[in-house]
Design an enzyme around this catalytic site. Structure first.
Site, short mmCIF file in Angstrom:
data_model
loop_
_atom_site.label_atom_id
_atom_site.label_comp_id
_atom_site.label_asym_id
_atom_site.label_seq_id
_atom_site.Cartn_x
_atom_site.Cartn_y
_atom_site.Cartn_z
N LYS A 134 0.61 -1.03 4.57
CA LYS A 134 1.84 -1.82 4.75
C LYS A 134 3.04 -0.88 4.93
O LYS A 134 3.87 -1.08 5.81
CB LYS A 134 2.08 -2.71 3.52
CG LYS A 134 3.34 -3.55 3.63
CD LYS A 134 3.70 -4.23 2.34
CE LYS A 134 4.67 -3.41 1.53
NZ LYS A 134 5.35 -4.15 0.46
N LYS A 160 12.65 5.19 0.79
CA LYS A 160 11.30 4.82 0.30
C LYS A 160 10.30 4.87 1.47
O LYS A 160 9.18 5.36 1.33
CB LYS A 160 11.37 3.41 -0.31
CG LYS A 160 10.05 2.74 -0.57
CD LYS A 160 9.30 3.34 -1.72
CE LYS A 160 7.96 2.63 -1.93
NZ LYS A 160 7.08 3.33 -2.84
N SER A 220 8.96 -3.17 -1.47
CA SER A 220 9.00 -2.20 -0.37
C SER A 220 9.05 -2.98 0.94
O SER A 220 8.06 -3.61 1.32
CB SER A 220 7.75 -1.32 -0.38
OG SER A 220 7.62 -0.66 -1.59
#
Ligand code: NAD
Length: 298
Positions: free
Chosen positions: A239, A170, A95
């Site tokens: 994050k 995402k 990611s």
């Protein structure tokens, strides 16, 4: 197809085993020697360096903690690009931000390497079961070449656009998850303070318009069970909101709700909840106003 997998963490390890189980030749590498040793018996072979892995593979998958590490592994002196053959396909399943994948893909072109981003949703259980949702950004022909491999790793596979688009969707998904969970946590705190039980809030809201994936997936399993191990870590959610805030600067799109939610996860990190499931953020309010939201089971 000879596959090299870099990053044998919670996600990378089960992915390597699933690819092996599907009959691919699989080579693995991680900076942690012990995980390579643990896995090398179960796959085609372990590698001591990225260069060794690159020399043995025609398709390379990475599942790494963050963009800085992905960039170093790909573009470094001993990295993937300098040690791969022309025509190698690289699939980054970490990611990271869309901007980062676009920059790395541009460098890959200079080496005649195809680079696509394919981040995932579905967590460690999805990686183990081979049921991940995979969001792919990249050229059509590259996507079709590696689609069979995605079909081993996941159940829902979406080719959503050019390089960076997989990361973009995402990022949007996890922005929503992070904000929804932060809203649920403060709502539960207010509800408890107003005299409602968590059980009754779950029952009524799950049948009303305030329901969300956070409520469905997190309330009973983690919060009411007072069990915050496993799941999706506070650090990872933090994050992912950081990735969205980085993109908000690059694209000049204000994200006031996301910025506030990010501070909730920052507070959870300051409390040492880093590796706990993201729903453990309810503990911030439990301590702040001395209420009990978590159940009593543990
Ligand atoms: P992890 O921390 O468990 O694994 C990362 C692995 O990368 C570790 O084994 C680490 O030793 C290795 N590594 C670090 N630097 C390296 C380097 N320079 N070279 C080679 N290996 C290196 O992380 P994870 O949970 O497996 O997540 C991997 C990626 O997938 C992350 O980007 C994460 O955000 C994403 N993701 C995770 C989940 C989840 O539920 N865990 C869900 C969706 C997406």
């Amino acid at each position: 197809m000879k596959i090299g997998l870099i990053g044998l963490g919670a996600m990378g390890k089960p992915m390597a085993l699933n690819l092996m189980g599907a009959g691919y030749e699989v080579y693995v590498y991680d900076v942690r020697d012990e995980v390579v040793k643990e896995l090398e018996e179960k796959v085609t072979g372990g590698c001591k360096t990225v260069a060794e892995l690159a020399s043995k593979s025609d398709t390379i998958i990475s599942s790494l903690p963050n963009a800085k590490i992905v960039e170093a592994v790909m573009t470094g002196e001993d990295g993937v690009f300098k040690n791969s053959r022309q025509g190698t396909i690289i699939i980054d399943m970490s990611s990271v931000s869309p901007g980062s994948s676009k920059r790395i893909a541009k460098k890959a072109e200079e080496y005649g390497i195809d680079y696509i981003d394919a981040p995932v949703s579905g967590g460690v259980s999805g990686a183990s079961a081979g049921t991940l949702t995979i969001m792919v950004g990249g050229k059509d022909d590259t996507f079709f070449k590696v689609k069979p491999l995605f079909e081993v790793l996941g159940k829902n596979i979406y080719h959503v656009g050019e390089v960076g688009c997989g990361d973009a969707i995402k990022m949007i998904n996890n922005l929503l998850l992070g904000c929804n969970m932060a809203a649920l946590a403060e709502a539960l705190a207010l509800g408890v303070k107003c005299g409602l039980s968590v059980e009754i809030m779950r029952e009524v809201i799950s049948k009303s318009s305030g329901r969300s994936y956070a409520l469905e997936a997190k309330l009973e399993k983690f919060i009411m069970a007072n069990s915050y191990s496993g799941g999706f870590a506070v650090d990872l959610q933090h994050k992912d909101l950081g990735i969205a805030l980085e993109a908000s600067k690059e694209e000049a799109v204000p994200l006031p709700v996301t910025a506030t939610a990010a501070q909730v996860y920052e507070t959870a990190r300051a409390k040492g909840l880093n590796r706990r499931d993201m729903s453990s953020i309810v503990k911030i309010w439990e301590d702040l106003i001395e209420i009990e939201i978590s159940g009593k089971e543990h």
